[in-house]
Design an enzyme around this catalytic site. Structure first.
Site, PDB file in Angstrom:
ATOM      1  N   ASP A  74      61.654 126.429  37.581  1.00 35.81           N
ATOM      2  CA  ASP A  74      61.094 127.100  38.764  1.00 35.81           C
ATOM      3  C   ASP A  74      59.825 127.856  38.375  1.00 35.81           C
ATOM      4  OD1 ASP A  74      63.522 126.264  39.765  1.00 35.81           O
ATOM      5  OD2 ASP A  74      64.432 128.257  39.674  1.00 35.81           O
TER       6      ASP A  74
HETATM    7  C1  26A Z   1      71.489 123.707  47.302  1.00 39.85           C
HETATM    8  N1  26A Z   1      71.511 124.226  45.949  1.00 39.85           N
HETATM    9  C2  26A Z   1      72.514 123.669  45.087  1.00 39.85           C
HETATM   10  C3  26A Z   1      70.587 125.172  45.540  1.00 39.85           C
HETATM   11  C4  26A Z   1      70.588 125.745  44.252  1.00 39.85           C
HETATM   12  C5  26A Z   1      69.551 126.635  43.925  1.00 39.85           C
HETATM   13  N2  26A Z   1      68.577 126.964  44.775  1.00 39.85           N
HETATM   14  C6  26A Z   1      68.626 126.397  45.986  1.00 39.85           C
HETATM   15  N3  26A Z   1      69.597 125.527  46.385  1.00 39.85           N
HETATM   16  N4  26A Z   1      71.399 125.648  43.168  1.00 39.85           N
HETATM   17  C7  26A Z   1      70.889 126.441  42.213  1.00 39.85           C
HETATM   18  N5  26A Z   1      69.775 127.049  42.665  1.00 39.85           N
HETATM   19  C8  26A Z   1      68.906 128.005  41.993  1.00 39.85           C
HETATM   20  O1  26A Z   1      68.303 127.414  40.890  1.00 39.85           O
HETATM   21  C9  26A Z   1      67.757 128.491  40.142  1.00 39.85           C
HETATM   22  C10 26A Z   1      67.476 128.053  38.746  1.00 39.85           C
HETATM   23  O2  26A Z   1      66.601 126.994  38.728  1.00 39.85           O
HETATM   24  C11 26A Z   1      69.630 129.213  41.445  1.00 39.85           C
HETATM   25  O3  26A Z   1      69.751 130.216  42.427  1.00 39.85           O
HETATM   26  C12 26A Z   1      68.746 129.639  40.266  1.00 39.85           C
HETATM   27  O4  26A Z   1      68.045 130.837  40.531  1.00 39.85           O
END
Ligand code: 26A
Length: 347
Positions: A302
């Site tokens: 990210d």
């Molecule tokens: C729909 N999903 C599975 C998700 C996520 C996500 N952010 C949005 N949608 N699953 C994990 N994360 C985020 O990924 C970040 C790390 O790359 C987590 O909240 C974490 O901050």
């Protein structure tokens, strides 16, 4: 006074609160989690969050992949450059998210759900792996009406770059397509992240619907491999996969497509479409980081996207934008979770 931005960048996805802890094999096994993965929570996972808080000294950290990217881009850009959009609950978790974004100078335009709580992501760290299990709750209730409301849509019209987290493909495809169409119609920039292997595997159709609009598409090597497999590309060579993505049909032909695939500590692969239809690939080594400087790699991708998109907003060339991504990823890896150091460092 420092110059300020004009909210050039709009990011859309799921605002989540991360409940992050160092775990172990037994914990992964208890909930049937893989050491390095990102999944949507099923009923059997719903006790994970309390378990992490009660028994593993979990920390609450602002998360949501594209919200992390938006905070990262705003870290670099002048004040008032980025806006993040998504859906939350009316609870203390969304207050925490709002405060963290405010401290980072990030403007948020949240949709507040009347019934559902703010989404949570359980993050289990084992070594350099992280397993993420997300209960989207209110984030799953995002609706295009919010995007199209006068207050929000006027920001969309004023913006120049749209960054959509691929995780939102599980939530509100019409909102993603509305941003994509706006970009194509006004020759603005539309970027999408592939987000996770499960998006490429199980959300293939909505992903493919957005593909013609990608000016930039960002992913890592596991996502590229999942894409190749679900699309029958018959290769595991990252450069070949990046080339295939660059060659997909494109709606706005005034901009070439650029594909960026990060590979952890291995070089980042970039493929750029040329006017004659050929594709040029390049490799960029990452910024070296010693083992002792690594806190955790959760959010590194990210952060890379945040640095990269900041470069694109600033009109930097591709080499510089990639380098800005590598730079911000390194800073984030030194922090706990998807965070950036204060006092601020400058690129
Ligand atoms: C729909 N999903 C599975 C998700 C996520 C996500 N952010 C949005 N949608 N699953 C994990 N994360 C985020 O990924 C970040 C790390 O790359 C987590 O909240 C974490 O901050």
């Amino acid at each position: 006074m420092a110059s300020t931005g004009n909210f050039e960048l709009i990011c859309l996805e799921n605002p989540l609160l991360d409940i992050q802890a160092v775990g172990n094999e037994a914990l992964l096994e208890k909930y049937g989690l893989k050491a390095n993965d990102a999944i949507l929570a099923e009923d059997k996972h719903l006790d994970l969050y309390e378990d992490l808080l009660q028994n593993y000294d979990a920390k609450l950290i602002a998360g949501g992949a594209a919200q992390n990217t938006a905070r990262g881009a705003q870290y670099i850009l002048p004040p008032n450059s980025a806006v993040f959009i998504g859906s939350v609950g009316k609870d203390k978790y969304s207050e925490t998210l709002k405060e963290t974004c405010a401290k980072a100078g990030l403007r948020v335009e949240y949709r507040y759900d009347d019934k559902l709580p703010t989404g949570r992501c359980g993050v289990v760290i084992t070594g350099h792996n992280r397993s993420m299990c997300t209960d989207l709750s209110a984030a799953n209730a995002y609706q295009i009406d919010h995007l199209k409301s006068e207050a929000v849509w006027s920001l969309v019209q004023q913006a120049k770059v749209f960054y959509v987290g691929g995780y939102h493909l599980t939530v509100c495809v019409p909102a993603i397509l509305a941003l994509a169409e706006e970009a194509a119609a006004s020759n603005k920039i539309f970027m999408l992240s592939l987000s996770a292997p499960f998006i490429c595997q199980f959300f293939k159709d909505p992903l493919d619907q957005t593909a013609p609009y990608w000016d930039y598409v960002i992913g890592n090597e596991t996502e590229a491999l999942a894409y190749a497999e679900s699309h029958g590309l018959n290769t595991t060579d990252i450069k070949e996969i990046a080339t295939a993505l660059a060659k997909l049909p494109k709606k706005n032909t005034a901009r070439p497509r650029t594909v960026i695939i990060t590979q952890g500590t291995d070089p980042t692969i970039v493929a750029v479409q040329k006017p004659d239809g050929s594709v040029e690939t390049k490799e960029y080594p990452v910024h070296a980081i010693s083992e002792s400087e690594i806190n955790d790699t959760n959010g590194a991708g990210d952060a890379f996207a945040g640095g990269f998109v900041a470069g694109i907003v600033q009109g930097k060339n591709l080499d510089t934008a990639v380098d800005m991504g590598q730079w911000l990823a390194k800073l984030s890896i030194k922090e706990l979770g998807p965070s950036y150091p204060f006092p601020k460092q400058s690129y």
